[in-house]
Design a protein around this motif. Structure first.
Motif, PDB file in Angstrom:
ATOM      1  N   UNK A  31     -47.925  62.494  44.411  1.00 53.76           N
ATOM      2  CA  UNK A  31     -47.066  62.387  43.238  1.00 53.76           C
ATOM      3  C   UNK A  31     -45.630  62.752  43.586  1.00 53.76           C
ATOM      4  N   UNK A  32     -44.743  62.194  42.813  1.00 52.69           N
ATOM      5  CA  UNK A  32     -43.339  62.479  42.991  1.00 52.69           C
ATOM      6  C   UNK A  32     -42.815  63.103  41.710  1.00 52.69           C
ATOM      7  N   UNK A  33     -42.954  64.407  41.608  1.00 54.13           N
ATOM      8  CA  UNK A  33     -42.538  65.048  40.361  1.00 54.13           C
ATOM      9  C   UNK A  33     -41.028  65.002  40.197  1.00 54.13           C
ATOM     10  N   UNK A  34     -40.582  65.021  38.946  1.00 51.72           N
ATOM     11  CA  UNK A  34     -39.147  65.104  38.685  1.00 51.72           C
ATOM     12  C   UNK A  34     -38.803  66.584  38.499  1.00 51.72           C
ATOM     13  N   UNK A  35     -37.853  67.068  39.305  1.00 48.91           N
ATOM     14  CA  UNK A  35     -37.490  68.481  39.249  1.00 48.91           C
ATOM     15  C   UNK A  35     -36.003  68.625  39.021  1.00 48.91           C
ATOM     16  N   UNK A  36     -35.646  69.438  38.032  1.00 49.81           N
ATOM     17  CA  UNK A  36     -34.232  69.698  37.751  1.00 49.81           C
ATOM     18  C   UNK A  36     -33.983  71.201  37.783  1.00 49.81           C
ATOM     19  N   UNK A  37     -32.901  71.592  38.444  1.00 48.61           N
ATOM     20  CA  UNK A  37     -32.572  73.009  38.544  1.00 48.61           C
ATOM     21  C   UNK A  37     -31.196  73.250  37.906  1.00 48.61           C
ATOM     22  N   UNK A  38     -31.159  74.187  36.964  1.00 47.65           N
ATOM     23  CA  UNK A  38     -29.905  74.500  36.264  1.00 47.65           C
ATOM     24  C   UNK A  38     -29.630  75.988  36.491  1.00 47.65           C
ATOM     25  N   UNK A  39     -28.837  76.274  37.513  1.00 44.61           N
ATOM     26  CA  UNK A  39     -28.639  77.670  37.933  1.00 44.61           C
ATOM     27  C   UNK A  39     -27.167  78.029  38.105  1.00 44.61           C
ATOM     28  N   UNK A  40     -26.307  77.481  37.265  1.00 47.19           N
ATOM     29  CA  UNK A  40     -24.888  77.847  37.343  1.00 47.19           C
ATOM     30  C   UNK A  40     -24.080  76.884  38.180  1.00 47.19           C
ATOM     31  N   UNK A  41     -22.724  76.957  38.051  1.00 43.76           N
ATOM     32  CA  UNK A  41     -21.831  75.992  38.710  1.00 43.76           C
ATOM     33  C   UNK A  41     -21.902  76.003  40.230  1.00 43.76           C
ATOM     34  N   UNK A  42     -22.343  77.114  40.809  1.00 51.65           N
ATOM     35  CA  UNK A  42     -22.448  77.150  42.271  1.00 51.65           C
ATOM     36  C   UNK A  42     -23.693  76.417  42.767  1.00 51.65           C
ATOM     37  N   UNK A  43     -24.546  76.033  41.848  1.00 50.34           N
ATOM     38  CA  UNK A  43     -25.725  75.260  42.223  1.00 50.34           C
ATOM     39  C   UNK A  43     -26.946  76.110  42.473  1.00 50.34           C
ATOM     40  N   UNK A  44     -28.024  75.432  42.832  1.00 54.38           N
ATOM     41  CA  UNK A  44     -29.308  76.106  43.047  1.00 54.38           C
ATOM     42  C   UNK A  44     -29.227  77.025  44.253  1.00 54.38           C
ATOM     43  N   UNK A  45     -29.841  78.214  44.175  1.00 53.92           N
ATOM     44  CA  UNK A  45     -29.904  79.087  45.354  1.00 53.92           C
ATOM     45  C   UNK A  45     -30.609  78.368  46.520  1.00 53.92           C
ATOM     46  N   UNK A  46     -30.264  78.770  47.751  1.00 57.15           N
ATOM     47  CA  UNK A  46     -30.766  78.080  48.953  1.00 57.15           C
ATOM     48  C   UNK A  46     -32.291  77.999  49.007  1.00 57.15           C
ATOM     49  N   UNK A  47     -32.963  78.959  48.383  1.00 60.20           N
ATOM     50  CA  UNK A  47     -34.433  78.952  48.403  1.00 60.20           C
ATOM     51  C   UNK A  47     -35.015  77.616  47.930  1.00 60.20           C
ATOM     52  N   UNK A  48     -34.352  76.980  46.947  1.00 64.06           N
ATOM     53  CA  UNK A  48     -34.908  75.748  46.393  1.00 64.06           C
ATOM     54  C   UNK A  48     -34.975  74.619  47.423  1.00 64.06           C
ATOM     55  N   UNK A  49     -34.044  74.629  48.396  1.00 66.90           N
ATOM     56  CA  UNK A  49     -34.071  73.614  49.458  1.00 66.90           C
ATOM     57  C   UNK A  49     -35.370  73.724  50.257  1.00 66.90           C
ATOM     58  N   UNK A  50     -35.860  74.966  50.383  1.00 65.62           N
ATOM     59  CA  UNK A  50     -37.089  75.159  51.154  1.00 65.62           C
ATOM     60  C   UNK A  50     -38.328  74.910  50.301  1.00 65.62           C
ATOM     61  N   UNK A  51     -38.172  74.938  48.972  1.00 61.45           N
ATOM     62  CA  UNK A  51     -39.340  74.747  48.094  1.00 61.45           C
ATOM     63  C   UNK A  51     -39.578  73.268  47.803  1.00 61.45           C
ATOM     64  N   UNK A  52     -38.490  72.542  47.482  1.00 59.50           N
ATOM     65  CA  UNK A  52     -38.633  71.166  47.026  1.00 59.50           C
ATOM     66  C   UNK A  52     -37.936  70.164  47.945  1.00 59.50           C
ATOM     67  N   UNK A  53     -38.665  69.098  48.330  1.00 60.99           N
ATOM     68  CA  UNK A  53     -38.024  68.052  49.142  1.00 60.99           C
ATOM     69  C   UNK A  53     -36.951  67.291  48.348  1.00 60.99           C
ATOM     70  N   UNK A  54     -37.183  67.122  47.044  1.00 60.83           N
ATOM     71  CA  UNK A  54     -36.208  66.416  46.200  1.00 60.83           C
ATOM     72  C   UNK A  54     -36.044  67.155  44.887  1.00 60.83           C
ATOM     73  N   UNK A  55     -34.812  67.396  44.484  1.00 60.29           N
ATOM     74  CA  UNK A  55     -34.588  67.890  43.129  1.00 60.29           C
ATOM     75  C   UNK A  55     -33.157  67.606  42.713  1.00 60.29           C
ATOM     76  N   UNK A  56     -32.927  67.582  41.409  1.00 58.88           N
ATOM     77  CA  UNK A  56     -31.582  67.381  40.898  1.00 58.88           C
ATOM     78  C   UNK A  56     -30.963  68.735  40.615  1.00 58.88           C
ATOM     79  N   UNK A  57     -29.821  68.971  41.215  1.00 59.64           N
ATOM     80  CA  UNK A  57     -29.110  70.228  40.990  1.00 59.64           C
ATOM     81  C   UNK A  57     -28.026  69.967  39.946  1.00 59.64           C
ATOM     82  N   UNK A  58     -28.185  70.530  38.767  1.00 56.37           N
ATOM     83  CA  UNK A  58     -27.257  70.229  37.661  1.00 56.37           C
ATOM     84  C   UNK A  58     -25.905  70.923  37.812  1.00 56.37           C
TER      85      UNK A  58
END
Ligand SMILES: [Zn+2]
Length: 343
Positions: free
Chosen positions: A302-329
Motif C-alpha cells: 500500500x501507498x499510504x498518504x502521509x502529511x506532516x504539519x510541524x511548523x514552518x521549519x518543517x518535519x523533524x529529521x526523524x520523519x525522513x527515517x520513518x516514511x519513504x514518502x510524505x508531504x511536509x506542510x
C-alpha cells in the motif's frame, strides 16, 4: 460549490503532539521548566529546581567533559520512573529526593500544567479546529486519534462538536460516568482516541478486582485526576488511584500493563489506515516505540498518504527515517487550518 481545499478518505489516523495544543497554551517539551510555565505548577519549587539541575550537560562519570550529553526532561522522567522502586536518593544542591518522590513531583508538575489546556472558544482559530475535526470525521471511513499529549484538548473539541469518543478497549480504560458508558455501549464510538503516555483525566486502579484478572483498570474521571484529587475507583471502590501520566520512550513495564492495550490499539489502527496526518509531534530519535508505531502504516502493498504539519521549519529529521514518502506542510498548524478552512 468550490472543491474542498482539504479532504481525506479511507481509514484515517490523526497523530497529535505538543504542537497541536501549543496555540491553546500547551507548553512544548523544551519549555516545561521555564519560569512562565512553572507559575501554574503545583509541584514544590525545590523539586522544580532539582529537576532543572538534572538537565545540566554531563558525562556518564558525572563530570563535564568533551563527551557531555544534555539529558532532556523525557530522559529524566524515564530514568526516575525506572528507579521509582529503589530507595536511592538524589542529592542535588543540598536537597534530597528519592526517585519516587521526584517522579511524583514531576507528574504533579505535568498534570497541573496540562490541566489548564482547554478548548477556549474565544481564540480566533478555535472554529478552525472544529471544522478540521468535523471534516476528518465526515470524510473518513473511520477516524482514530493517537495523542502523545497528557492534556485533554482534543477530547474537549470532540465533545464540543458532539462526537462520541472512546479510549479503546473497555478492558483497559473505562469511563466512570455510567451515562457515557451506556451511550458508548448502545451507539458505539464515533472516534477512537489512543493516548500511549496517559492523560490528565485518567486514574489507574492497580489490580482492580473489576478488571480482567491481573490487569489494572484506568478510570476516566470527569475533570482531571491530578492531586489533590484522590477519588476512589468507580468500579471496585478502592481508594486513591494512581495518576496516569507516564514517561515517553516506555511501551512496556510492570506498571504499564493497561498501556500495552493502548499501544496495541494504536498500532492496529495505523496498520489499517490509508491516511495519516501528523500535527505537532516532534518524535524524538530516541523514542523507539513511537517510531516503530508510526511505521506501522507503511506496508508492502500500500501507498499510504502521509502529511506532516510541524511548523514552518518543517518535519523533524526523524520523519525522513520513518516514511519513504510524505508531504511536509511547513506551517504552524493554525496557519495550515487558516489556509484550508479560513475565510
Ligand atoms: Zn478498581
Amino acid at each position: 460549490v468550490p472543491e474542498a481545499k482539504f479532504s481525506v478518505a479511507g481509514n484515517v489516523v490523526l497523530v497529535i503532539g505538543a504542537g497541536f495544543s501549543k496555540p491553546f497554551g500547551g507548553p512544548l517539551l523544551s519549555e516545561l521548566l521555564d519560569d512562565a510555565v512553572c507559575v501554574n505548577s503545583r509541584a514544590e519549587p525545590d523539586a522544580i529546581e532539582t529537576l532543572r539541575a538534572c538537565l545540566v550537560p554531563r558525562t556518564a562519570s558525572g563530570v563535564a567533559g568533551p563527551l557531555t550529553v544534555t539529558p532532556t526532561l523525557e530522559d529524566v522522567f524515564s530514568a526516575l520512573w525506572r528507579e521509582r522502586h529503589t530507595a536511592d536518593l538524589t542529592t542535588i544542591k543540598d536537597s534530597v529526593w528519592t526517585a519516587r518522590e521526584l517522579a511524583d513531583q514531576l507528574v504533579l508538575h505535568l498534570g497541573s500544567i496540562c490541566a489548564k489546556v482547554r478548548f477556549d472558544q474565544r481564540r480566533w482559530f478555535a472554529p478552525l479546529y472544529r471544522k478540521f475535526l468535523k471534516r476528518l470525521y465526515t470524510n473518513a471511513r473511520s477516524l482514530t486519534i493517537v495523542s502523545f499529549n497528557y492534556d485533554a484538548l482534543v477530547e474537549d473539541i470532540l465533545e464540543n462538536i458532539g462526537l462520541r469518543y472512546s479510549y479503546g478497549t473497555e478492558k483497559a480504560v473505562r469511563f466512570a460516568d455510567g451515562i457515557v458508558r451506556g451511550s458508548l455501549k448502545r451507539f458505539g464510538a464515533d472516534v477512537m482516541v489512543f493516548k500511549p503516555h496517559g492523560s490528565v483525566n485518567w486514574g489507574i486502579c492497580r489490580g482492580c478486582n473489576k478488571a480482567t484478572p491481573g490487569m489494572d483498570l484506568i478510570n476516566v474521571v470527569p475533570g482531571v485526576y491530578v492531586p489533590p484529587n484522590r477519588a476512589s475507583c468507580s468500579f471496585c471502590g478502592k481508594p486513591h488511584m494512581e495518576t496516569a501520566i507516564v514517561p515517553p520512550v516506555l511501551e512496556k513495564g510492570p506498571d504499564l500493563r493497561p498501556f500495552e492495550e493502548i499501544w496495541k490499539g494504536a498500532r492496529r489502527a495505523l496498520r489499517r489506515s490509508k491516511e495519516v496526518i501528523v500535527v505537532g509531534y516532534s518524535c524524538p530519535q530516541t523514542d523507539g516505540p513511537a517510531i516503530s508505531m508510526l511505521r506501522e502504516v507503511v506496508g508492502q502493498f500500500k501507498r499510504p498518504r502521509i502529511r506532516v504539519i510541524c511548523g514552518p521549519k518543517g518535519a523533524p529529521a526523524t520523519y525522513e527515517t520513518i516514511y519513504p514518502h510524505f508531504t511536509d506542510e511547513k506551517a504552524y498548524f493554525e496557519q495550515f487550518l487558516d489556509t484550508k478552512f479560513g475565510g
